[in-house]
Design a protein around this motif. Structure first.
Motif, PDB file in Angstrom:
ATOM      1  N   LEU A  12       0.835  -1.200   0.000  1.00 15.06           N
ATOM      2  CA  LEU A  12       0.000   0.000   0.000  1.00 15.06           C
ATOM      3  C   LEU A  12       0.874   1.256   0.000  1.00 15.06           C
ATOM      4  N   HIS A  13       1.912   1.256   0.810  1.00 17.00           N
ATOM      5  CA  HIS A  13       2.833   2.395   0.867  1.00 17.00           C
ATOM      6  C   HIS A  13       3.489   2.623  -0.495  1.00 17.00           C
ATOM      7  N   ASP A  14       3.928   1.550  -1.151  1.00 15.99           N
ATOM      8  CA  ASP A  14       4.537   1.668  -2.480  1.00 15.99           C
ATOM      9  C   ASP A  14       3.537   2.191  -3.503  1.00 15.99           C
ATOM     10  N   SER A  15       2.287   1.709  -3.430  1.00 15.41           N
ATOM     11  CA  SER A  15       1.256   2.151  -4.375  1.00 15.41           C
ATOM     12  C   SER A  15       0.937   3.629  -4.204  1.00 15.41           C
ATOM     13  N   VAL A  16       0.844   4.065  -2.955  1.00 15.53           N
ATOM     14  CA  VAL A  16       0.558   5.479  -2.690  1.00 15.53           C
ATOM     15  C   VAL A  16       1.723   6.348  -3.170  1.00 15.53           C
ATOM     16  N   GLY A  17       2.950   5.880  -2.943  1.00 13.91           N
ATOM     17  CA  GLY A  17       4.120   6.624  -3.415  1.00 13.91           C
ATOM     18  C   GLY A  17       4.151   6.736  -4.928  1.00 13.91           C
ATOM     19  N   THR A  18       3.847   5.629  -5.599  1.00  9.40           N
ATOM     20  CA  THR A  18       3.809   5.625  -7.065  1.00  9.40           C
ATOM     21  C   THR A  18       2.727   6.579  -7.567  1.00  9.40           C
ATOM     22  N   LEU A  19       1.556   6.534  -6.949  1.00  8.38           N
ATOM     23  CA  LEU A  19       0.459   7.407  -7.351  1.00  8.38           C
ATOM     24  C   LEU A  19       0.820   8.879  -7.137  1.00  8.38           C
ATOM     25  N   ALA A  20       1.449   9.186  -6.013  1.00 11.27           N
ATOM     26  CA  ALA A  20       1.849  10.571  -5.737  1.00 11.27           C
ATOM     27  C   ALA A  20       2.858  11.068  -6.776  1.00 11.27           C
ATOM     28  N   ARG A  21       3.819  10.232  -7.148  1.00 12.95           N
ATOM     29  CA  ARG A  21       4.797  10.620  -8.176  1.00 12.95           C
ATOM     30  C   ARG A  21       4.105  10.827  -9.518  1.00 12.95           C
ATOM     31  N   GLU A  22       3.149   9.950  -9.871  1.00 15.60           N
ATOM     32  CA  GLU A  22       2.429  10.101 -11.135  1.00 15.60           C
ATOM     33  C   GLU A  22       1.610  11.390 -11.156  1.00 15.60           C
ATOM     34  N   ILE A  23       0.972  11.713 -10.044  1.00 13.23           N
ATOM     35  CA  ILE A  23       0.188  12.955  -9.975  1.00 13.23           C
ATOM     36  C   ILE A  23       1.098  14.172 -10.154  1.00 13.23           C
ATOM     37  N   ALA A  24       2.253  14.161  -9.508  1.00 11.92           N
ATOM     38  CA  ALA A  24       3.197  15.272  -9.645  1.00 11.92           C
ATOM     39  C   ALA A  24       3.690  15.391 -11.085  1.00 11.92           C
ATOM     40  N   LYS A  25       4.060  14.273 -11.691  1.00 15.02           N
ATOM     41  CA  LYS A  25       4.531  14.297 -13.073  1.00 15.02           C
ATOM     42  C   LYS A  25       3.424  14.756 -14.024  1.00 15.02           C
ATOM     43  N   PHE A  26       2.199  14.284 -13.788  1.00 17.74           N
ATOM     44  CA  PHE A  26       1.063  14.681 -14.608  1.00 17.74           C
ATOM     45  C   PHE A  26       0.871  16.200 -14.527  1.00 17.74           C
ATOM     46  N   GLY A  27       1.010  16.759 -13.338  1.00 21.09           N
ATOM     47  CA  GLY A  27       0.902  18.205 -13.162  1.00 21.09           C
ATOM     48  C   GLY A  27       1.996  18.967 -13.890  1.00 21.09           C
ATOM     49  N   VAL A  28       3.225  18.450 -13.837  1.00 22.61           N
ATOM     50  CA  VAL A  28       4.340  19.092 -14.550  1.00 22.61           C
ATOM     51  C   VAL A  28       4.074  19.084 -16.053  1.00 22.61           C
ATOM     52  N   ILE A  29       3.652  17.946 -16.573  1.00 19.50           N
ATOM     53  CA  ILE A  29       3.355  17.857 -18.014  1.00 19.50           C
ATOM     54  C   ILE A  29       2.212  18.803 -18.370  1.00 19.50           C
ATOM     55  N   GLY A  30       1.198  18.884 -17.529  1.00 22.38           N
ATOM     56  CA  GLY A  30       0.086  19.804 -17.774  1.00 22.38           C
ATOM     57  C   GLY A  30       0.533  21.259 -17.810  1.00 22.38           C
ATOM     58  N   MET A  31       1.400  21.635 -16.867  1.00 26.51           N
ATOM     59  CA  MET A  31       1.916  23.014 -16.859  1.00 26.51           C
ATOM     60  C   MET A  31       2.749  23.295 -18.105  1.00 26.51           C
ATOM     61  N   LEU A  32       3.598  22.338 -18.494  1.00 30.43           N
ATOM     62  CA  LEU A  32       4.414  22.537 -19.692  1.00 30.43           C
ATOM     63  C   LEU A  32       3.546  22.594 -20.949  1.00 30.43           C
ATOM     64  N   ALA A  33       2.500  21.772 -21.009  1.00 27.74           N
ATOM     65  CA  ALA A  33       1.584  21.812 -22.158  1.00 27.74           C
ATOM     66  C   ALA A  33       0.872  23.164 -22.223  1.00 27.74           C
ATOM     67  N   PHE A  34       0.521  23.707 -21.073  1.00 27.62           N
ATOM     68  CA  PHE A  34      -0.094  25.042 -21.021  1.00 27.62           C
ATOM     69  C   PHE A  34       0.873  26.089 -21.581  1.00 27.62           C
ATOM     70  N   ILE A  35       2.137  25.985 -21.207  1.00 27.75           N
ATOM     71  CA  ILE A  35       3.154  26.918 -21.708  1.00 27.75           C
ATOM     72  C   ILE A  35       3.306  26.779 -23.221  1.00 27.75           C
ATOM     73  N   VAL A  36       3.289  25.534 -23.722  1.00 27.67           N
ATOM     74  CA  VAL A  36       3.359  25.307 -25.175  1.00 27.67           C
ATOM     75  C   VAL A  36       2.162  25.965 -25.848  1.00 27.67           C
ATOM     76  N   ASP A  37       0.972  25.765 -25.298  1.00 22.76           N
ATOM     77  CA  ASP A  37      -0.248  26.318 -25.882  1.00 22.76           C
ATOM     78  C   ASP A  37      -0.194  27.846 -25.926  1.00 22.76           C
ATOM     79  N   VAL A  38       0.035  28.465 -24.797  1.00 25.32           N
ATOM     80  CA  VAL A  38       0.038  29.933 -24.727  1.00 25.32           C
ATOM     81  C   VAL A  38       1.215  30.514 -25.509  1.00 25.32           C
ATOM     82  N   GLY A  39       2.382  29.899 -25.353  1.00 27.71           N
ATOM     83  CA  GLY A  39       3.568  30.407 -26.042  1.00 27.71           C
ATOM     84  C   GLY A  39       3.445  30.333 -27.553  1.00 27.71           C
ATOM     85  N   LEU A  40       3.004  29.191 -28.059  1.00 29.16           N
ATOM     86  CA  LEU A  40       2.863  29.038 -29.511  1.00 29.16           C
ATOM     87  C   LEU A  40       1.771  29.951 -30.054  1.00 29.16           C
ATOM     88  N   PHE A  41       0.662  30.056 -29.326  1.00 32.61           N
ATOM     89  CA  PHE A  41      -0.403  30.962 -29.768  1.00 32.61           C
ATOM     90  C   PHE A  41       0.127  32.391 -29.878  1.00 32.61           C
TER      91      PHE A  41
END
Length: 109
Positions: A12-41
Motif C-alpha cells: 500500500l505504501h509503495d502504491s501510494v508513493g507511485t500514485l503521488a509521483r504520477e500525480i506530480a509528473k502529470f501536473g508538470v506535463i500539464g503546466m508545460l503543455a499550457f506553456i506550449v499552448d500559450v507560447g505558440l499561440f
C-alpha cells in the motif's frame, strides 16, 4: 499473519508513493503543455509585431492546442506513465486527443 499485514502495508505504501509521483509528473506535463499552448499561440499571433497568423486567431489557437495536446500525450506516455501497460500508440493518441476534445467542448457549453 503479522508478516502478511506488514507485506500488505508495504504494498500500500509503495502504491501510494507511485500514485503521488504520477500525480506530480502529470501536473508538470500539464503546466508545460499550457506553456506550449500559450507560447505558440502568442508566437503565431504576435511574433515580431504582427505574427504569421495575426489575422487568424482561431487558426492560431487550433494549431497551439494541437501542439500542446500532442506534447501532453507524449510527455505522459513516455515520462508520467512509462511503467504502465500499453496498447497501440496510434489508438492511444486518437483516444487521448478525442477525450481532450470532448472536455474542451464540455468546458465551453
Amino acid at each position: 499473519m503479522r508478516a502478511s499485514l506488514e507485506s500488505a502495508a508495504a504494498r500500500l505504501h509503495d502504491s501510494v508513493g507511485t500514485l503521488a509521483r504520477e500525480i506530480a509528473k502529470f501536473g508538470v506535463i500539464g503546466m508545460l503543455a499550457f506553456i506550449v499552448d500559450v507560447g505558440l499561440f502568442n508566437l503565431l499571433m504576435f511574433a515580431g509585431g504582427d505574427g504569421p497568423l495575426n489575422d487568424k486567431p482561431l487558426t492560431a489557437k487550433a494549431i497551439s492546442v494541437i501542439a500542446a495536446t500532442t506534447f501532453a500525450y507524449f510527455g505522459n506516455r513516455f515520462w508520467t506513465f512509462r511503467q504502465r501497460g500499453r496498447t497501440n500508440m496510434g489508438r492511444e493518441y486518437v483516444l487521448f486527443f478525442a477525450l481532450n476534445g470532448v472536455e474542451i467542448g464540455r468546458a465551453h457549453v
